[in-house]
Design an enzyme around this catalytic site. Structure first.
Site, mmCIF file in Angstrom:
data_model
loop_
_atom_site.group_PDB
_atom_site.id
_atom_site.type_symbol
_atom_site.label_atom_id
_atom_site.label_comp_id
_atom_site.label_asym_id
_atom_site.label_seq_id
_atom_site.Cartn_x
_atom_site.Cartn_y
_atom_site.Cartn_z
ATOM 1 N N GLY A 8 28.913 46.359 48.170
ATOM 2 C CA GLY A 8 29.097 45.334 47.248
ATOM 3 C C GLY A 8 27.912 44.482 47.334
ATOM 4 N N GLY A 11 27.282 41.683 44.538
ATOM 5 C CA GLY A 11 28.318 40.737 44.766
ATOM 6 C C GLY A 11 27.911 39.153 45.295
ATOM 7 N N GLN A 12 28.938 38.297 45.037
ATOM 8 C CA GLN A 12 28.471 36.943 45.484
ATOM 9 C C GLN A 12 28.081 36.994 46.900
ATOM 10 O OE1 GLN A 12 31.659 34.465 46.175
ATOM 11 N NE2 GLN A 12 30.611 32.300 45.785
ATOM 12 N N ASP A 53 29.950 54.004 45.014
ATOM 13 C CA ASP A 53 30.786 53.483 44.907
ATOM 14 C C ASP A 53 31.878 53.798 45.896
ATOM 15 O OD1 ASP A 53 33.574 52.843 43.918
ATOM 16 O OD2 ASP A 53 33.307 53.373 41.843
ATOM 17 N N TYR A 142 45.924 41.221 45.875
ATOM 18 C CA TYR A 142 44.951 40.658 46.634
ATOM 19 C C TYR A 142 45.255 40.631 48.116
ATOM 20 C CZ TYR A 142 40.611 38.455 48.351
ATOM 21 O OH TYR A 142 39.688 37.797 48.882
ATOM 22 N N LYS A 146 44.624 42.551 51.430
ATOM 23 C CA LYS A 146 43.910 41.948 52.816
ATOM 24 C C LYS A 146 44.655 42.283 54.037
ATOM 25 C CE LYS A 146 40.189 40.958 50.757
ATOM 26 N NZ LYS A 146 38.946 41.589 51.237
HETATM 27 N N1 SER Z 1 37.615 33.476 47.040
HETATM 28 C C1 SER Z 1 38.651 34.542 47.216
HETATM 29 C C2 SER Z 1 39.382 34.537 45.826
HETATM 30 O O1 SER Z 1 39.617 33.453 45.453
HETATM 31 C C3 SER Z 1 39.643 34.283 48.284
HETATM 32 O O2 SER Z 1 39.109 34.982 49.267
HETATM 33 O O3 SER Z 1 40.117 35.314 45.401
#
Ligand code: SER
Length: 320
Positions: A8, A11-12, A53, A142, A146
């Site tokens: 990743g 990514g950010q 990936d 999500y 997690k």
């Molecule tokens: N920054 C993430 C989100 O907003 C939270 O872990 O999905």
């Protein structure tokens, strides 16, 4: 010298973590990887990059073997709002991708950093001073991925002795790569809009408190935890870490001290509002402080001043 793989990496968090790790451990020792071509020349040209990936394990295993990787920072993941729009994608990337990486780490004897999130909590969690060990019944895909990921990491540590460590990140605020489809993204967007248009329309309501952290502290958390003395770690995985807790009106007021003409109105997105309301207002991160010395450097005023200085300079150069 340890050899590191970042998944990743476009990514950010990955885009900045890769550069910080290259500074620290030597550019050739840090392999960046992802599905997308890095948009920044710095990331692309400063060290090795591999197009893999995590949902397809064979190429990842090949890269780990070829570079003789010792440590994997596994950052490839789908964020919360995208996860609600595309739950099967979130499951595939966040669970199957993690499972493949843990299996590869087991076979190749790698240590792994795995970020969890404030999204691992839900409405039945105590939302103020959320303890390290508490009720975790999230109601987003999500969050489900997690919590399952935290458990899978604990299992691989105990069952196979894989050195896996991780934190529950709050919303991460940064000025290099925008986040993609999270619930906390407003706290990044407001800075860009303040600089570019002096107005911002917020998708969360006033009074919606969430934990947040500036990127330099997030990078420090990941690296400090991976370098911590293992004998001090009681938890290993999913440490609560936070640097500040605020609601939209607080970050607005802080930016307005620098940009007095800034205005903000609201157009609430019910999906992200419901997600935000199910997440902690403020986590208790005392276990991270005790077990590996976690201590953030940026509060809201210091972060705001730095964000505006960096983004203001980029705007003047015509980069925004
Ligand atoms: N920054 C993430 C989100 O907003 C939270 O872990 O999905």
């Amino acid at each position: 010298m340890k050899r590191i793989l970042v998944t990743g990496a476009v990514g950010q968090i990955g885009s900045e973590l890769t550069m910080t790790l290259r500074d620290r451990y030597g550019a050739d020792n840090v392999v960046a990887s992802g599905r997308k071509t890095p948009p920044s020349a710095a990331l692309r040209d400063s060290g090795p990059f591999e197009w893999v990936d995590c949902t397809d394990p064979a190429p990842v295993a090949e890269v780990v073997g070829r570079y003789r990787i010792d440590v994997i920072y596994h950052l490839a993941a789908i964020l919360s709002a995208v996860g609600e729009a595309k739950p099967s994608l979130a499951w595939n990337v966040n669970i199957n991708g993690l499972y493949h990486v843990l299996e590869i780490a087991r076979e190749h004897h790698c240590a792994v950093f795995v970020p969890s999130s404030i999204g691992a909590f839900g409405l039945s969690t105590p939302l103020d001073n959320t303890p390290q060990d508490t009720i975790q019944r999230p109601n987003t895909m999500y969050g489900v991925t997690k919590v399952a990921g935290e458990l899978l990491c604990d299992y691989y540590c105990k069952r196979f002795g894989v050195d896996i460590r991780g934190v529950r990140f709050p919303g991460i605020i940064s000025n290099v790569t925008p986040p993609g489809g999270g619930t906390t993204d407003y706290a990044v967007e407001i800075f860009y809009e303040a600089i570019k248009h002096q107005r911002y329309t917020c998708y969360l309501k006033e009074g919606t408190y969430l934990d947040m952290m500036y990127m330099p502290d997030a990078l420090k958390a990941a690296i400090d935890l991976m370098e911590a003395d293992a004998s001090r770690l009681v938890h290993r995985n999913a440490f609560n870490v936070t640097a500040m807790s605020f609601a939209p009106e607080h970050v607005f007021a802080e930016i307005k001290r620098h940009i007095p003409e800034l205005t903000m109105d609201f157009q609430v997105d019910p999906v992200r509002q419901a997600i935000a309301e199910s997440w902690p207002n403020k986590m208790d991160d005392s276990c991270a402080r005790q077990e590996w010395g976690w201590s953030p450097e940026y509060d809201l005023p210091r972060m705001t001043a730095d964000m505006l200085a960096v983004l203001g300079a980029r705007h003047r150069r015509g980069e925004l």
